[in-house]
Motif scaffolding. Sequence first.
Motif, PDB file in Angstrom:
ATOM      1  N   VAL A  11      31.659  19.763 -19.188  1.00 33.53           N
ATOM      2  CA  VAL A  11      32.834  18.895 -19.312  1.00 33.53           C
ATOM      3  C   VAL A  11      33.743  19.364 -20.435  1.00 33.53           C
ATOM      4  O   VAL A  11      34.973  19.458 -20.273  1.00 33.53           O
ATOM      5  N   PHE A  12      33.167  19.678 -21.596  1.00 37.54           N
ATOM      6  CA  PHE A  12      33.991  20.078 -22.741  1.00 37.54           C
ATOM      7  C   PHE A  12      34.684  21.416 -22.495  1.00 37.54           C
ATOM      8  O   PHE A  12      35.826  21.618 -22.912  1.00 37.54           O
ATOM      9  N   VAL A  13      33.986  22.322 -21.841  1.00 38.34           N
ATOM     10  CA  VAL A  13      34.628  23.596 -21.501  1.00 38.34           C
ATOM     11  C   VAL A  13      35.794  23.349 -20.547  1.00 38.34           C
ATOM     12  O   VAL A  13      36.882  23.923 -20.708  1.00 38.34           O
ATOM     13  N   GLY A  14      35.574  22.477 -19.569  1.00 35.69           N
ATOM     14  CA  GLY A  14      36.654  22.137 -18.651  1.00 35.69           C
ATOM     15  C   GLY A  14      37.817  21.462 -19.355  1.00 35.69           C
ATOM     16  O   GLY A  14      38.991  21.764 -19.084  1.00 35.69           O
ATOM     17  N   PHE A  15      37.497  20.535 -20.268  1.00 37.64           N
ATOM     18  CA  PHE A  15      38.548  19.879 -21.046  1.00 37.64           C
ATOM     19  C   PHE A  15      39.368  20.905 -21.835  1.00 37.64           C
ATOM     20  O   PHE A  15      40.604  20.849 -21.873  1.00 37.64           O
ATOM     21  N   THR A  16      38.668  21.825 -22.484  1.00 41.26           N
ATOM     22  CA  THR A  16      39.353  22.817 -23.317  1.00 41.26           C
ATOM     23  C   THR A  16      40.281  23.693 -22.481  1.00 41.26           C
ATOM     24  O   THR A  16      41.430  23.958 -22.864  1.00 41.26           O
ATOM     25  N   ILE A  17      39.787  24.129 -21.333  1.00 39.14           N
ATOM     26  CA  ILE A  17      40.616  24.974 -20.462  1.00 39.14           C
ATOM     27  C   ILE A  17      41.829  24.194 -19.953  1.00 39.14           C
ATOM     28  O   ILE A  17      42.961  24.712 -19.932  1.00 39.14           O
ATOM     29  N   CYS A  18      41.605  22.944 -19.549  1.00 39.82           N
ATOM     30  CA  CYS A  18      42.720  22.135 -19.034  1.00 39.82           C
ATOM     31  C   CYS A  18      43.768  21.875 -20.109  1.00 39.82           C
ATOM     32  O   CYS A  18      44.980  21.976 -19.856  1.00 39.82           O
ATOM     33  N   GLN A  19      43.317  21.534 -21.312  1.00 40.11           N
ATOM     34  CA  GLN A  19      44.269  21.256 -22.388  1.00 40.11           C
ATOM     35  C   GLN A  19      45.041  22.517 -22.774  1.00 40.11           C
ATOM     36  O   GLN A  19      46.250  22.472 -23.038  1.00 40.11           O
ATOM     37  N   THR A  20      44.349  23.644 -22.793  1.00 37.62           N
ATOM     38  CA  THR A  20      45.035  24.905 -23.085  1.00 37.62           C
ATOM     39  C   THR A  20      46.055  25.230 -21.999  1.00 37.62           C
ATOM     40  O   THR A  20      47.171  25.702 -22.283  1.00 37.62           O
ATOM     41  N   GLY A  21      45.679  24.970 -20.760  1.00 34.33           N
ATOM     42  CA  GLY A  21      46.620  25.183 -19.669  1.00 34.33           C
ATOM     43  C   GLY A  21      47.843  24.290 -19.773  1.00 34.33           C
ATOM     44  O   GLY A  21      48.968  24.712 -19.448  1.00 34.33           O
ATOM     45  N   MET A  22      47.653  23.056 -20.248  1.00 40.99           N
ATOM     46  CA  MET A  22      48.796  22.155 -20.426  1.00 40.99           C
ATOM     47  C   MET A  22      49.718  22.649 -21.539  1.00 40.99           C
ATOM     48  O   MET A  22      50.946  22.501 -21.453  1.00 40.99           O
ATOM     49  N   VAL A  23      49.137  23.242 -22.580  1.00 38.65           N
ATOM     50  CA  VAL A  23      49.975  23.808 -23.643  1.00 38.65           C
ATOM     51  C   VAL A  23      50.860  24.916 -23.072  1.00 38.65           C
ATOM     52  O   VAL A  23      52.070  24.989 -23.356  1.00 38.65           O
ATOM     53  N   ARG A  24      50.275  25.783 -22.267  1.00 43.33           N
ATOM     54  CA  ARG A  24      51.060  26.841 -21.630  1.00 43.33           C
ATOM     55  C   ARG A  24      52.113  26.253 -20.693  1.00 43.33           C
ATOM     56  O   ARG A  24      53.233  26.761 -20.595  1.00 43.33           O
ATOM     57  N   HIS A  25      51.739  25.178 -20.007  1.00 37.75           N
ATOM     58  CA  HIS A  25      52.693  24.534 -19.090  1.00 37.75           C
ATOM     59  C   HIS A  25      53.912  24.007 -19.839  1.00 37.75           C
ATOM     60  O   HIS A  25      55.059  24.248 -19.434  1.00 37.75           O
ATOM     61  N   TRP A  26      53.676  23.287 -20.943  1.00 36.59           N
ATOM     62  CA  TRP A  26      54.805  22.739 -21.702  1.00 36.59           C
ATOM     63  C   TRP A  26      55.652  23.850 -22.310  1.00 36.59           C
ATOM     64  O   TRP A  26      56.884  23.740 -22.389  1.00 36.59           O
ATOM     65  N   TYR A  27      54.987  24.934 -22.732  1.00 39.15           N
ATOM     66  CA  TYR A  27      55.733  26.036 -23.344  1.00 39.15           C
ATOM     67  C   TYR A  27      56.631  26.731 -22.316  1.00 39.15           C
ATOM     68  O   TYR A  27      57.746  27.150 -22.631  1.00 39.15           O
ATOM     69  N   ARG A  28      56.162  26.853 -21.086  1.00 35.28           N
ATOM     70  CA  ARG A  28      56.959  27.518 -20.057  1.00 35.28           C
ATOM     71  C   ARG A  28      58.070  26.619 -19.523  1.00 35.28           C
ATOM     72  O   ARG A  28      59.198  27.064 -19.321  1.00 35.28           O
ATOM     73  N   GLN A  29      57.755  25.336 -19.294  1.00 37.76           N
ATOM     74  CA  GLN A  29      58.746  24.431 -18.712  1.00 37.76           C
ATOM     75  C   GLN A  29      59.753  23.938 -19.752  1.00 37.76           C
ATOM     76  O   GLN A  29      60.936  23.779 -19.448  1.00 37.76           O
ATOM     77  N   ARG A  30      59.269  23.640 -20.942  1.00 34.62           N
ATOM     78  CA  ARG A  30      60.083  23.178 -22.059  1.00 34.62           C
ATOM     79  C   ARG A  30      60.988  21.993 -21.684  1.00 34.62           C
ATOM     80  O   ARG A  30      62.213  22.062 -21.797  1.00 34.62           O
ATOM     81  N   PRO A  31      60.380  20.882 -21.242  1.00 35.40           N
ATOM     82  CA  PRO A  31      61.189  19.683 -20.982  1.00 35.40           C
ATOM     83  C   PRO A  31      61.497  18.982 -22.305  1.00 35.40           C
ATOM     84  O   PRO A  31      61.230  19.515 -23.396  1.00 35.40           O
ATOM     85  N   ALA A  32      62.050  17.781 -22.212  1.00 38.03           N
ATOM     86  CA  ALA A  32      62.350  17.019 -23.425  1.00 38.03           C
ATOM     87  C   ALA A  32      61.054  16.666 -24.156  1.00 38.03           C
ATOM     88  O   ALA A  32      60.059  16.286 -23.530  1.00 38.03           O
ATOM     89  N   TYR A  33      61.089  16.812 -25.479  1.00 38.42           N
ATOM     90  CA  TYR A  33      59.944  16.510 -26.351  1.00 38.42           C
ATOM     91  C   TYR A  33      58.716  17.366 -25.999  1.00 38.42           C
ATOM     92  O   TYR A  33      57.579  16.927 -26.144  1.00 38.42           O
ATOM     93  N   TRP A  34      58.949  18.575 -25.544  1.00 31.30           N
ATOM     94  CA  TRP A  34      57.819  19.396 -25.142  1.00 31.30           C
ATOM     95  C   TRP A  34      56.965  19.817 -26.333  1.00 31.30           C
ATOM     96  O   TRP A  34      55.756  20.045 -26.185  1.00 31.30           O
ATOM     97  N   GLN A  35      57.562  19.907 -27.526  1.00 28.28           N
ATOM     98  CA  GLN A  35      56.770  20.297 -28.693  1.00 28.28           C
ATOM     99  C   GLN A  35      55.694  19.258 -29.004  1.00 28.28           C
ATOM    100  O   GLN A  35      54.539  19.603 -29.300  1.00 28.28           O
ATOM    101  N   ALA A  36      56.064  17.967 -28.928  1.00 33.43           N
ATOM    102  CA  ALA A  36      55.084  16.917 -29.212  1.00 33.43           C
ATOM    103  C   ALA A  36      53.975  16.910 -28.160  1.00 33.43           C
ATOM    104  O   ALA A  36      52.789  16.742 -28.482  1.00 33.43           O
ATOM    105  N   LYS A  37      54.361  17.097 -26.908  1.00 28.27           N
ATOM    106  CA  LYS A  37      53.360  17.111 -25.843  1.00 28.27           C
ATOM    107  C   LYS A  37      52.431  18.310 -25.985  1.00 28.27           C
ATOM    108  O   LYS A  37      51.211  18.199 -25.810  1.00 28.27           O
ATOM    109  N   ALA A  38      52.999  19.461 -26.326  1.00 30.30           N
ATOM    110  CA  ALA A  38      52.171  20.653 -26.509  1.00 30.30           C
ATOM    111  C   ALA A  38      51.239  20.492 -27.706  1.00 30.30           C
ATOM    112  O   ALA A  38      50.080  20.930 -27.671  1.00 30.30           O
TER     113      ALA A  38
END
Length: 505
Positions: free
Chosen positions: A275-302
């Motif tokens: 579970v923790f490995v999956g959580f870590t991969i998912c959260q890291t993937g979300m950081v990459r997602h926010w960095y690529r999309q860069r919507p409003a307030y993306w820094q806080a979300k990342a």
Amino acid sequence: MPPELRRRCSDAGDPKYGGVSHDVHGRRRAGGVRCERVWLCLAVLVLVTAINLRGVVDSAKAFLVPTMLFVGAILALIVVGLFRDAPVSTASAAGHASALSDNATTVGALLLLKAFASGCSALTGVEAVANAVPSFRTPAVRRAQHTEVALGALLGIMLIGLSVLIGRFHLQPVHGVTVLAQLADASFGHNAAFYLLQFATMVLLALAANTSFGGLPVLMSLLARDNYLPHLFALKADRQVHRHGVLALTAASAALLVFSGGNTNALVPLFAIGVFVGFTICQTGMVRHWYRQRPAYWQAKAALNGLGALLTGIAAIVVTGTKLTDGAWLVVVALPLLVLAFEGIHRTYGRIGERLELGRIPQPPHRARSLVIVPVSGLSRLTSQALTAARSLGDEVLAVTVTHNDPEDRQAAETFRRDWELWDPGVELIEVPSTTRSLGRPLAAYIRNLSHHHDAQVTVLIPEAEPAHLWQRLLQNQRGAVVAHAVRRDTDAVICRLRFRLAPS
């Protein structure tokens, strides 16, 4: 009894495996794991599987009552305990040795990290909501978000409330008694409410496997849709349940239960690490997602997802390090192997897609000359129906029968030919000799040779009688299945199996 299960049962007397042990006063006390526990776990697993095979709605209804009973009991325990100045009873922990060392006077960094990881383990299960988003009604994302918030709030209230009561009553871990049992004893007393909470906890823990059944089959369907698992797992049954994913999870769970001797405590680290490995991969993937999309307030979300990846990554490392010799090595080995298997499946589907030219506009279809071959062994209404269907399908029809060199078989073949000529169905009868008693191979060899000399689409129409009752199928000789298997294996012919339904007499 299976050998592995027999070996686990033989370890019932070893305290390491939950056998008979003794308390601080030397009294004999039953251990946690016995032979019967394996069978009990398997029985609960079968129950959970049967409920989940009935569909998401039915399984949710079945698990709603015990879940509400447990949550209500925990909230009542917290409320009652907050009004207590001292424990009402300590009978449950009486006579049990403390789990703390005699010289445990300081708290080190490793203990803090282990406590942090264990605390995070209590929150596992929230990922099931994210995995099961496709199972929610429209709007699925909004409903899943509301469910996740409610689940997080409820878990937070219960976890913080129980932690406050542990400090309020100065409870310590003891061998053979859970902290929750001590809290129930301290808040309610050793009465009916105490046993009600224990019963609710037992039922909920027994049914807690439903979390995986609710999330993993859906996740497997998503992986299958992306070509990382066999497409079989993406199929849904009539009750809108991923049946193959449920059955695969059941088989894996049963194997783990037998392997561990029913000791679920030994399986918790395996679950937590995954579970923790999956959580870590998912959260890291979300950081990459926010960095690529860069919507409003993306820094806080990342930043929020980055913090989550850091915390769950630390928890994964700590749990793996502290439980490595207790079975965590299995996850360390299994995860890379699973990734390699997923990649292998994905590459295989990629090669298949290239051969099928998926994603491209194919050439327009054209009509080809068709040749229909009908395997026959005698004259009957089934033979007539098969030839009628074949003549409606193909430009040319051939009836093929396999003959053998035995005198009795030669006589039967001659009789069959005479009857065929007298019947005169307008279809040529071809005799294929066989030096052995084989049926499928000679027929497949004839079809393969025929395909090389005819510029036509060859179709093999196999007539089969379908009895009215299921048990009557045991009386059939399965000639159709034998022929179909041989033709499919050795030729490129189209196979058509004609079912002639026999009306009940």
